[in-house]
Design an enzyme around this catalytic site. Sequence first.
Site, mmCIF file in Angstrom:
data_model
loop_
_atom_site.group_PDB
_atom_site.id
_atom_site.type_symbol
_atom_site.label_atom_id
_atom_site.label_comp_id
_atom_site.label_asym_id
_atom_site.label_seq_id
_atom_site.Cartn_x
_atom_site.Cartn_y
_atom_site.Cartn_z
ATOM 1 N N ARG A 67 51.697 46.551 -5.739
ATOM 2 C CA ARG A 67 50.877 46.293 -4.554
ATOM 3 C C ARG A 67 51.032 47.469 -3.590
ATOM 4 O O ARG A 67 52.149 47.787 -3.183
ATOM 5 C CB ARG A 67 51.347 45.003 -3.878
ATOM 6 N N HIS A 111 46.737 47.673 5.993
ATOM 7 C CA HIS A 111 48.140 47.393 6.297
ATOM 8 C C HIS A 111 48.436 48.183 7.580
ATOM 9 O O HIS A 111 49.274 49.090 7.593
ATOM 10 C CB HIS A 111 49.025 47.790 5.115
ATOM 11 N N GLU A 156 49.109 40.615 6.762
ATOM 12 C CA GLU A 156 49.727 40.066 7.965
ATOM 13 C C GLU A 156 48.935 40.339 9.245
ATOM 14 O O GLU A 156 49.418 41.039 10.139
ATOM 15 C CB GLU A 156 51.152 40.618 8.100
ATOM 16 N N ASN A 283 53.583 36.423 2.490
ATOM 17 C CA ASN A 283 54.762 37.258 2.728
ATOM 18 C C ASN A 283 55.796 36.398 3.426
ATOM 19 O O ASN A 283 55.486 35.706 4.396
ATOM 20 C CB ASN A 283 54.433 38.440 3.654
ATOM 21 N N TYR A 285 60.109 36.135 4.653
ATOM 22 C CA TYR A 285 61.453 36.711 4.789
ATOM 23 C C TYR A 285 62.486 35.728 5.321
ATOM 24 O O TYR A 285 63.621 35.707 4.877
ATOM 25 C CB TYR A 285 61.407 37.943 5.717
ATOM 26 N N GLU A 365 55.103 39.691 -0.572
ATOM 27 C CA GLU A 365 56.283 40.402 -0.051
ATOM 28 C C GLU A 365 57.424 39.419 0.101
ATOM 29 O O GLU A 365 57.242 38.306 0.599
ATOM 30 C CB GLU A 365 56.051 41.010 1.340
HETATM 31 C C1 FCB Z 1 56.352 42.999 6.716
HETATM 32 C C2 FCB Z 1 55.413 44.163 6.527
HETATM 33 C C3 FCB Z 1 55.967 45.278 5.687
HETATM 34 C C4 FCB Z 1 57.435 45.511 5.954
HETATM 35 C C5 FCB Z 1 58.195 44.218 5.873
HETATM 36 C C6 FCB Z 1 59.676 44.368 6.091
HETATM 37 O O1 FCB Z 1 56.066 42.366 7.906
HETATM 38 O O2 FCB Z 1 54.199 43.744 5.952
HETATM 39 O O3 FCB Z 1 55.193 46.428 5.906
HETATM 40 O O4 FCB Z 1 57.581 46.148 7.165
HETATM 41 O O5 FCB Z 1 57.702 43.311 6.814
#
Ligand code: FCB
Length: 459
Positions: A67, A111, A156, A283, A285, A365
């Site tokens: 990607r 992006h 995002e 995405n 985290y 992500e």
């Molecule tokens: C996301 C972004 C990516 C990177 C990660 C850690 O928010 O899409 O570009 O910065 O976080």
Amino acid sequence: MWGTATAAYQVEGAVAEDGRGPSIWDTFTHEPGRVIDGTTGDVACDHYHRYADDVALMAELGLTSYRFSIAWPRVVPAGSGAVNHAGLDFYSRLVDALLDRDIEPLATLYHWDLPQPLQDAGGWTNRETALRFAEYAEVVGRALGDRVPTITTFNEPWCSAFLGYSSGVHAPGVTDNASSLAAVHHLNLAHGLGARALRASMPASGRVSITLNLAVVRGVSEGDADAVRHVDGLANRIFTEPVLRGHYPQDLLADLRHITDWSFIHDGDAATCNAPIDVLGVNYYSPTLVAAATPEIRAQADGRWVNDPMSADGPTPFPGTDLAYSMPQAGPYTAMGWRIEPGSLTELLLRVHADYPDVPLMITENGAAFADEPGADGVVHDADRIDYLRGHLSAVHDAIAKGVDVRGYYCWSLMDNFEWAWGFSKRFGIVHVDYADGTRTLKHSARWYRDVIAANGLD
Ligand code: FCB
């Protein structure tokens, strides 16, 4: 699909080559004080010149997909008007190199690198930007749609709107809640128009998607339930509802009437945002903890923004609103200060699947920054990153086992790169990059991921 992800501004460098125009990130990074270590993406990982070696590295890892994002200012340098064929050719070469190695390309159109001339005309606060985006989408669909099976409109949009126009920690660095809400709508509109332009320009088999950074939102106490509803609206539903159902959440529109009258939403717009997509990129985290904006919480936050609203540093206003605050959370943390809690990803996937059962998902992500140091053998032994990835992959597996249709997983990131306002101070790669000479070295996590891919799962 087993993949890794990157983004144009974070890896390419070559910002003034072959006719590329300036983007808002070029402008922003060259303004003093915007990036924590004072660095820019001018050279980054030099991927623009090293892409062939990078693709060879991907093949060595056994990736089945990659990607990447396309820099709008390489393709349409002024944001509108003339197409720069030299810029398009770079992506065409990259795509051919991937296909030669049986790696399926997944391209994102946006992006975060808006052409600067469009920002000079208001950027995402200006409705016209959505129309320019659709023109750009058509150019890419026509040039690459024969070889790129899936094209994603946005990465995002939450970050573009709220970090770009509310907290101002991302380009263009505007700090105005009303502007961030207008930006949300124009991004959603641009998605709808762009998705249609892609359909019209890609072969019939072409797939269209959008990637959202969806949040698992929790309150500090039961008294924060309304703050949770509100932030869920602002972080998730303000995108998912127009894009997947063709309307805006009424509760959120009512919440924020003191900030905007929403007059930028014209009749019929919400239906335009609702262009059919084939897959939704997620995405993810870390979970989000919020509290209602009581006087005590406001006093603790003291009106300050930390560099990142998800950090562990203390209450910060939740971007785009004055009704809720983002709260520090207990560890364990990554080097970003983000809480590590793999099970929250299962929770998110189950929720998205329950709310929108018809749309297949892919994790576009997921990954972690740690303070990596190469060992005596020159290799980064990143057991912490392996733990993070293993935990989250297993969380995805749990969701699949419970019936969620997940089509792929893309680790962020293939290699260490320019982490926006954090510059080169945070390393997310499974491949280590020596920024002095560009050398790439597989971290332990890359070798581990190669084995996971070869086995098509965790052992
Ligand atoms: C996301 C972004 C990516 C990177 C990660 C850690 O928010 O899409 O570009 O910065 O976080």
